[in-house]
Motif scaffolding. Sequence first.
Motif, PDB file in Angstrom:
ATOM      1  N   THR A 269       0.934  -1.160   0.103  1.00  0.00           N
ATOM      2  CA  THR A 269       0.151  -0.056   0.003  1.00  0.00           C
ATOM      3  C   THR A 269       0.815   1.398   0.026  1.00  0.00           C
TER       4      THR A 269
ATOM      5  N   PHE B 192     -16.659   5.978  -0.734  1.00  0.00           N
ATOM      6  CA  PHE B 192     -16.114   6.776   0.433  1.00  0.00           C
ATOM      7  C   PHE B 192     -16.032   8.374  -0.021  1.00  0.00           C
TER       8      PHE B 192
ATOM      9  N   MET C  17      -6.232  11.241  -5.102  1.00  0.00           N
ATOM     10  CA  MET C  17      -6.328   9.817  -5.152  1.00  0.00           C
ATOM     11  C   MET C  17      -6.184   9.442  -6.723  1.00  0.00           C
TER      12      MET C  17
ATOM     13  N   ARG D 291      -2.685   7.183  -7.652  1.00  0.00           N
ATOM     14  CA  ARG D 291      -3.037   5.792  -8.651  1.00  0.00           C
ATOM     15  C   ARG D 291      -2.108   5.949  -9.852  1.00  0.00           C
TER      16      ARG D 291
ATOM     17  N   ASP E 206      -3.844  -3.560   0.689  1.00  0.00           N
ATOM     18  CA  ASP E 206      -4.590  -2.255   1.266  1.00  0.00           C
ATOM     19  C   ASP E 206      -6.021  -3.051   2.006  1.00  0.00           C
TER      20      ASP E 206
ATOM     21  N   THR F  62      -9.090  -5.237   0.638  1.00  0.00           N
ATOM     22  CA  THR F  62      -8.881  -6.787   0.535  1.00  0.00           C
ATOM     23  C   THR F  62      -9.728  -7.570   1.592  1.00  0.00           C
TER      24      THR F  62
ATOM     25  N   ARG G  57     -13.059   0.723  -4.908  1.00  0.00           N
ATOM     26  CA  ARG G  57     -13.628   2.102  -4.484  1.00  0.00           C
ATOM     27  C   ARG G  57     -12.719   3.257  -4.533  1.00  0.00           C
ATOM     28  N   ALA G  58     -11.431   2.978  -3.900  1.00  0.00           N
ATOM     29  CA  ALA G  58     -10.541   3.938  -3.997  1.00  0.00           C
ATOM     30  C   ALA G  58      -9.565   3.912  -5.371  1.00  0.00           C
ATOM     31  N   GLY G  59      -9.618   2.860  -5.709  1.00  0.00           N
ATOM     32  CA  GLY G  59      -8.855   2.518  -6.905  1.00  0.00           C
ATOM     33  C   GLY G  59      -7.440   2.646  -6.784  1.00  0.00           C
ATOM     34  N   VAL G  60      -6.833   2.651  -5.410  1.00  0.00           N
ATOM     35  CA  VAL G  60      -5.526   2.900  -5.128  1.00  0.00           C
ATOM     36  C   VAL G  60      -4.890   1.668  -4.778  1.00  0.00           C
ATOM     37  N   GLY G  61      -5.109   1.014  -3.541  1.00  0.00           N
ATOM     38  CA  GLY G  61      -4.462  -0.142  -3.120  1.00  0.00           C
ATOM     39  C   GLY G  61      -4.645  -1.306  -3.665  1.00  0.00           C
ATOM     40  N   SER G  62      -6.002  -2.085  -3.417  1.00  0.00           N
ATOM     41  CA  SER G  62      -6.047  -3.362  -3.703  1.00  0.00           C
ATOM     42  C   SER G  62      -6.418  -3.784  -5.153  1.00  0.00           C
TER      43      SER G  62
ATOM     44  N   LEU H 208      -5.019  -2.062  -7.398  1.00  0.00           N
ATOM     45  CA  LEU H 208      -3.619  -2.287  -7.996  1.00  0.00           C
ATOM     46  C   LEU H 208      -2.806  -3.369  -8.333  1.00  0.00           C
ATOM     47  N   MET H 209      -3.020  -4.016  -7.139  1.00  0.00           N
ATOM     48  CA  MET H 209      -2.395  -5.530  -7.062  1.00  0.00           C
ATOM     49  C   MET H 209      -3.206  -6.335  -7.939  1.00  0.00           C
TER      50      MET H 209
ATOM     51  N   SER I 191      -8.524   2.061 -12.687  1.00  0.00           N
ATOM     52  CA  SER I 191      -9.194   3.238 -12.140  1.00  0.00           C
ATOM     53  C   SER I 191      -9.773   3.015 -10.861  1.00  0.00           C
ATOM     54  N   SER I 192     -10.701   4.011 -10.533  1.00  0.00           N
ATOM     55  CA  SER I 192     -11.682   3.861  -9.306  1.00  0.00           C
ATOM     56  C   SER I 192     -13.060   3.594  -9.970  1.00  0.00           C
TER      57      SER I 192
ATOM     58  N   ASP J 273     -15.394   5.512 -10.087  1.00  0.00           N
ATOM     59  CA  ASP J 273     -15.880   6.803 -10.749  1.00  0.00           C
ATOM     60  C   ASP J 273     -15.849   6.764 -12.289  1.00  0.00           C
TER      61      ASP J 273
END
Lengths: 419, 92
Positions: free
Chosen positions: A119, A219, A271, A275, A301, A304, B9-14, B16-17, B38-39, B41
């Motif tokens: 993360t 969120f 965000m 990304r 993150d 998961t 949801r956020a399109g950052v952590g999970s 991406l993996m 992406s997220s 959105d």
Amino acid sequence: MDFIISFLSTPAVLLGIVAFVGLVAQKKTGTEILTGTFKTIIGFMVFSAGGALMTGALQNFNKLFQTGFNIVGVVASPEAATAMAQEQYALVTSCTLILGFLMNLVFARITPMKNIFFTTGHSLFFACVLSLIIKSHGISDIAAIILGGTILGFCSAALPQLCQPFMRKITGSDDVAIGHFNMIGYSLSGYIGKLFSKHEDKSTEHINFPKWLSFFRDFLMGVAVIMLILFYVSALKAGRSVTQELAGTTHWLVFPMIQAFTFTAGMSILMTGVRMFLAEITAAFVSISEKFIPNSRPALDVPTVFPYAPTAVIVGFLSAYAAGLVGVAIMVIFKFPIVIIPAAHICFFSGGTAGVFGNSTGGWRGAVAGSFIIGLLLAFLPTILYPVYGSMGLEGSTFPNIDYNVIGIFLEKLLNLFS
Amino acid sequence: MHKALVACRAGVGSSLMLKIKTEQVIKENGFPIQVEHSSLDAVPGFDGDLLITLADVAKELETQGLKQTIIGINNIVDKIEIESKLSQFLNR
């Protein structure tokens, strides 16, 4: 020489170089390398732009809140705090982040703690926390990077281990760890849940929640609603003349709405930037760890674990936010020098995860109790380090996450012994 | 060639993996799929024919009557799960 120093002390460029090296090492084609490197640099610019928007809206909020209530209140949003820190300590923070990755790999290689922390956005925030604390003691940049990077790498490998017993229970396998710097809190929530182990089978997932609550699953919606409420309460309390002065040509009752949505827009942009600039770096990181550290476990993150108990996430969010509001009341009654106002997205991700952990050991009772305690920690821990950040020029926002604060407070006390 | 969007949801952590793992699977099997990331959105404006996301998000998306096929993954590092679900999609 000036050119080189200026070039390398731009964090966007520095991260671009890391992405470039990663892409070359993965033997990508020329166009892929160019695209990946440019996207990393552009992504960082986008991240900074979103941070600036959030910071602007937060400054207006702080003015309204302080005039209205006569107390210093800050919305604890690590994104905004990081954007502020990046303006001043960009080089140290970026280098700490990169060294943190490398040290994570080293610790995972030589110790039994085989977690690789993916993360990367959270690592960036942690790098900021560590850099700010270490720099506040007047330590040189090089030493700060080495110390900060080593601590970051160690925490990245070690802290997920605390949550692993619960992760095995939640996911039914040992392949994945959690990678989100509230891990001390999540494992605590799991142990709190054990107090209700008699009721473990009365899971949150049997509760039929009203449909409208799933609105908070997005969120950004949670952030928008909470910020609207916060802005309007503060503006009405501050009164017309003060608000009108800030609003300029906008009507004073329209201004809070625009500011609340500006803050949310800033977060969305930030965000998107995260990304973009982490995609290539994370991909490189994945390929390195898969090559050099056999049987390592990715620490991922928090979403998961959401599929395993989606209702527990909402329960945890509501419970943690309620705890944050109780925290505000306590801070006001006992005249704390600063009041920490809970941020919606933090309570959603952190409280929601604590809910999943508490639910796994103690059913819905565990979810409520565990995430409530986490909410209190998110509220009260930042009050301890706030003066340190304040002395470093960070005004109006702070880092709420539990691990940042627990590790940060230890580090602060330790450095005080030496200086 | 199919176009897929990996999103959370956020399109950052999970996610991406999930994207990295999906790309590995596609490469190893030579699947005719291109991946974007992406997220959520970005879902309304996405012009491809496949959405890949986490299982709980997939359940939510299925209620929205989207034109894309939706794949929900339970364990995002489980390449076997990703591979079997992608194969299923390709062999419809």
